[in-house]
Write a protein that holds these residues in place. Structure first.
Motif, mmCIF file in Angstrom:
data_model
loop_
_atom_site.group_PDB
_atom_site.id
_atom_site.type_symbol
_atom_site.label_atom_id
_atom_site.label_comp_id
_atom_site.label_asym_id
_atom_site.label_seq_id
_atom_site.Cartn_x
_atom_site.Cartn_y
_atom_site.Cartn_z
ATOM 1 N N VAL A 200 0.827 -1.213 0.000
ATOM 2 C CA VAL A 200 0.000 0.000 0.000
ATOM 3 C C VAL A 200 0.857 1.256 0.000
ATOM 4 O O VAL A 200 1.979 1.257 0.493
ATOM 5 C CB VAL A 200 -0.974 0.048 1.203
ATOM 6 N N LYS A 201 0.282 2.291 -0.605
ATOM 7 C CA LYS A 201 1.000 3.559 -0.588
ATOM 8 C C LYS A 201 0.063 4.690 -0.172
ATOM 9 O O LYS A 201 -1.161 4.540 -0.223
ATOM 10 C CB LYS A 201 1.689 3.825 -1.912
ATOM 11 N N PRO A 202 0.636 5.815 0.238
ATOM 12 C CA PRO A 202 -0.194 6.936 0.687
ATOM 13 C C PRO A 202 -1.155 7.386 -0.410
ATOM 14 O O PRO A 202 -0.860 7.258 -1.602
ATOM 15 C CB PRO A 202 0.836 8.028 0.989
ATOM 16 N N ASN A 203 -2.296 7.901 -0.017
ATOM 17 C CA ASN A 203 -3.286 8.393 -0.978
ATOM 18 C C ASN A 203 -3.332 9.929 -0.910
ATOM 19 O O ASN A 203 -2.610 10.540 -0.108
ATOM 20 C CB ASN A 203 -4.648 7.721 -0.708
ATOM 21 N N PRO A 204 -4.154 10.578 -1.740
ATOM 22 C CA PRO A 204 -4.140 12.045 -1.776
ATOM 23 C C PRO A 204 -4.418 12.736 -0.430
ATOM 24 O O PRO A 204 -3.959 13.866 -0.201
ATOM 25 C CB PRO A 204 -5.237 12.374 -2.794
ATOM 26 N N ALA A 205 -5.120 12.058 0.480
ATOM 27 C CA ALA A 205 -5.347 12.680 1.801
ATOM 28 C C ALA A 205 -4.034 12.755 2.574
ATOM 29 O O ALA A 205 -3.724 13.776 3.212
ATOM 30 C CB ALA A 205 -6.384 11.880 2.589
ATOM 31 N N HIS A 206 -3.243 11.680 2.527
ATOM 32 C CA HIS A 206 -1.935 11.707 3.203
ATOM 33 C C HIS A 206 -1.065 12.808 2.598
ATOM 34 O O HIS A 206 -0.392 13.559 3.311
ATOM 35 C CB HIS A 206 -1.205 10.363 3.041
ATOM 36 N N VAL A 207 -1.091 12.886 1.277
ATOM 37 C CA VAL A 207 -0.240 13.875 0.595
ATOM 38 C C VAL A 207 -0.657 15.300 0.979
ATOM 39 O O VAL A 207 0.189 16.174 1.212
ATOM 40 C CB VAL A 207 -0.320 13.670 -0.948
ATOM 41 N N ALA A 208 -1.968 15.522 1.105
ATOM 42 C CA ALA A 208 -2.455 16.861 1.485
ATOM 43 C C ALA A 208 -1.953 17.231 2.888
ATOM 44 O O ALA A 208 -1.659 18.400 3.162
ATOM 45 C CB ALA A 208 -3.979 16.888 1.433
ATOM 46 N N LEU A 209 -1.856 16.247 3.758
ATOM 47 C CA LEU A 209 -1.377 16.537 5.120
ATOM 48 C C LEU A 209 0.112 16.891 5.112
ATOM 49 O O LEU A 209 0.580 17.659 5.958
ATOM 50 C CB LEU A 209 -1.668 15.360 6.061
ATOM 51 N N VAL A 210 0.850 16.364 4.156
ATOM 52 C CA VAL A 210 2.263 16.751 4.021
ATOM 53 C C VAL A 210 2.336 18.218 3.558
ATOM 54 O O VAL A 210 3.135 19.008 4.066
ATOM 55 C CB VAL A 210 3.003 15.836 3.015
ATOM 56 N N GLU A 211 1.459 18.568 2.620
ATOM 57 C CA GLU A 211 1.418 19.951 2.139
ATOM 58 C C GLU A 211 1.111 20.906 3.300
ATOM 59 O O GLU A 211 1.713 21.970 3.435
ATOM 60 C CB GLU A 211 0.357 20.071 1.045
ATOM 61 N N LEU A 212 0.180 20.484 4.157
ATOM 62 C CA LEU A 212 -0.186 21.310 5.312
ATOM 63 C C LEU A 212 1.001 21.454 6.271
ATOM 64 O O LEU A 212 1.281 22.553 6.776
ATOM 65 C CB LEU A 212 -1.380 20.654 6.020
ATOM 66 N N GLU A 213 1.720 20.381 6.507
ATOM 67 C CA GLU A 213 2.884 20.463 7.406
ATOM 68 C C GLU A 213 3.983 21.321 6.777
ATOM 69 O O GLU A 213 4.636 22.102 7.487
ATOM 70 C CB GLU A 213 3.431 19.064 7.731
ATOM 71 N N ASN A 214 4.160 21.208 5.466
ATOM 72 C CA ASN A 214 5.184 22.041 4.817
ATOM 73 C C ASN A 214 4.870 23.521 4.986
ATOM 74 O O ASN A 214 5.761 24.355 5.126
ATOM 75 C CB ASN A 214 5.293 21.712 3.320
ATOM 76 N N PHE A 215 3.581 23.855 4.999
ATOM 77 C CA PHE A 215 3.162 25.253 5.142
ATOM 78 C C PHE A 215 3.321 25.728 6.586
ATOM 79 O O PHE A 215 3.723 26.857 6.847
ATOM 80 C CB PHE A 215 1.693 25.374 4.700
ATOM 81 N N LEU A 216 3.009 24.847 7.547
ATOM 82 C CA LEU A 216 2.947 25.263 8.965
ATOM 83 C C LEU A 216 4.191 24.917 9.772
ATOM 84 O O LEU A 216 4.368 25.443 10.883
ATOM 85 C CB LEU A 216 1.736 24.604 9.641
ATOM 86 N N GLY A 217 5.019 24.054 9.256
ATOM 87 C CA GLY A 217 6.221 23.643 10.000
ATOM 88 C C GLY A 217 5.863 23.072 11.355
ATOM 89 O O GLY A 217 4.950 22.257 11.484
ATOM 90 N N ASP A 218 6.541 23.550 12.405
ATOM 91 C CA ASP A 218 6.337 22.986 13.747
ATOM 92 C C ASP A 218 4.973 23.330 14.340
ATOM 93 O O ASP A 218 4.624 22.815 15.411
ATOM 94 C CB ASP A 218 7.424 23.491 14.703
ATOM 95 N N ASN A 219 4.220 24.201 13.691
ATOM 96 C CA ASN A 219 2.874 24.500 14.192
ATOM 97 C C ASN A 219 1.848 23.458 13.760
ATOM 98 O O ASN A 219 0.661 23.589 14.033
ATOM 99 C CB ASN A 219 2.419 25.892 13.726
ATOM 100 N N PHE A 220 2.346 22.454 13.050
ATOM 101 C CA PHE A 220 1.483 21.355 12.602
ATOM 102 C C PHE A 220 1.787 20.119 13.439
ATOM 103 O O PHE A 220 2.949 19.730 13.583
ATOM 104 C CB PHE A 220 1.789 21.060 11.134
ATOM 105 N N ASN A 221 0.760 19.528 14.020
ATOM 106 C CA ASN A 221 0.942 18.269 14.743
ATOM 107 C C ASN A 221 -0.116 17.269 14.302
ATOM 108 O O ASN A 221 -1.296 17.617 14.214
ATOM 109 C CB ASN A 221 0.820 18.480 16.258
ATOM 110 N N LEU A 222 0.332 16.075 14.032
ATOM 111 C CA LEU A 222 -0.568 15.035 13.553
ATOM 112 C C LEU A 222 -0.576 13.886 14.558
ATOM 113 O O LEU A 222 0.462 13.300 14.858
ATOM 114 C CB LEU A 222 -0.067 14.553 12.181
ATOM 115 N N ILE A 223 -1.761 13.617 15.099
ATOM 116 C CA ILE A 223 -1.928 12.479 16.006
ATOM 117 C C ILE A 223 -2.670 11.411 15.213
ATOM 118 O O ILE A 223 -3.720 11.698 14.631
ATOM 119 C CB ILE A 223 -2.788 12.880 17.233
#
Ligand code: APR
Length: 239
Positions: free
Chosen positions: A70-93
């Motif tokens: 299995v590989k990541p889907n577009p939802a996973h990829v969108a969360l990477v985009e969000l972290e790239n924008f927010l840096g350390d202000n992004f936390n994923l549980i």
């Protein structure tokens, strides 16, 4: 509500099995919650491991081997985009143990229910990577003390990992986003009401209404792989 984020916005995301569904992984409560006629809850407890360790290992080995496909889907990829924008202000549980958020490229990820990629000795607690142990054995054993190894999964009745860290990040947040979880397993399901009571804006994406729906300010019903990419683009001003 129209949301516009800036790089200083503090965001906590909580994900569940639904975010991985479009990658081809079954959610827990698919098939009426059954796996080979066993209730999922019956193979995911310390008691089950004590009584039927071969059965419990078979369940987790099957799930571990599936990860290679299995590989990541577009939802996973969108969360990477969000972290790239927010840096350390992004936390994923995440409640997921499939490692797909890391595979996608997220860094600030808290795996509160453990990881399928690891296991530990039920006697001496030594830790091992799944790839380093003999999975041909019905019950893999510890190379140090010969005790039974067990998957590094937080089972029903056990305490989730990283609760202190979770408490810390929940104390300062502007937006809480919850994706692909039925909202019935605690303490994860409690994070949404906590976020709401801290004054955060709360957003949910799920195929069906989650049990804790009433704490969501905005609810998007549908597939996270279809909804989330557009939402993230709007939030970070890319559309
Ligand atoms: N997009 C969004 N939501 C989806 C999708 C999708 N493509 N596919 C399924 N869903 C939703 C389902 O409608 C369901 O409400 O995801 C939710 C998954 O719920 P569960 O199967 O209950 O999984 P989860 O909430 O992660 O379970 C929590 O329970 O079994 C334990 O420890 C295990 O971490 C797990 C915990």
């Amino acid at each position: 509500m129209k949301i516009k984020l800036n790089p200083k916005s503090q965001i906590v995301v909580l994900t569940g099995a639904g975010v991985s569904a479009e990658s081809g992984l079954k959610t827990f409560r698919d098939n009426n919650g059954l796996w080979e006629n066993h209730r999922v809850e019956d193979v995911a407890t310390p008691e089950a491991f004590r009584q039927f360790p071969e059965l419990v290992w078979k369940f987790y080995k099957d799930r571990y081997f599936q990860l290679a496909q299995v590989k990541p889907n577009p939802a996973h990829v969108a969360l990477v985009e969000l972290e790239n924008f927010l840096g350390d202000n992004f936390n994923l549980i995440t409640q997921n143990v499939d490692g797909l958020h890391f595979k996608a490229g997220n860094k600030n990820v808290i795996e509160m229910h453990g990881s399928l990629y690891e296991c530990f000795c039920s006697d001496c607690n030594n830790r091992f990577l799944m790839k380093d142990i003999d999975l041909d054995l019905e019950i893999p054993v510890c190379s140090k003390c010969r005790g039974y190894l067990r998957p590094d999964i937080v089972w029903f009745g056990e305490i989730p990992y990283h609760l202190n860290r979770i408490q810390q990040i929940m104390s300062k947040l502007d937006l809480f986003l919850v994706i692909g979880t039925s909202g019935i397993v605690y303490p994860a399901a409690q994070l949404l009401p906590i976020a709401k009571s801290c004054g955060a804006h709360t957003v949910g994406i799920n195929l069906e209404e989650p049990a804790n729906l009433l704490y969501l300010d905005d609810f998007y019903k549908g597939l996270s792989g279809e909804i989330l990419p557009d939402l993230v683009k709007q939030w970070i001003g890319k559309v």
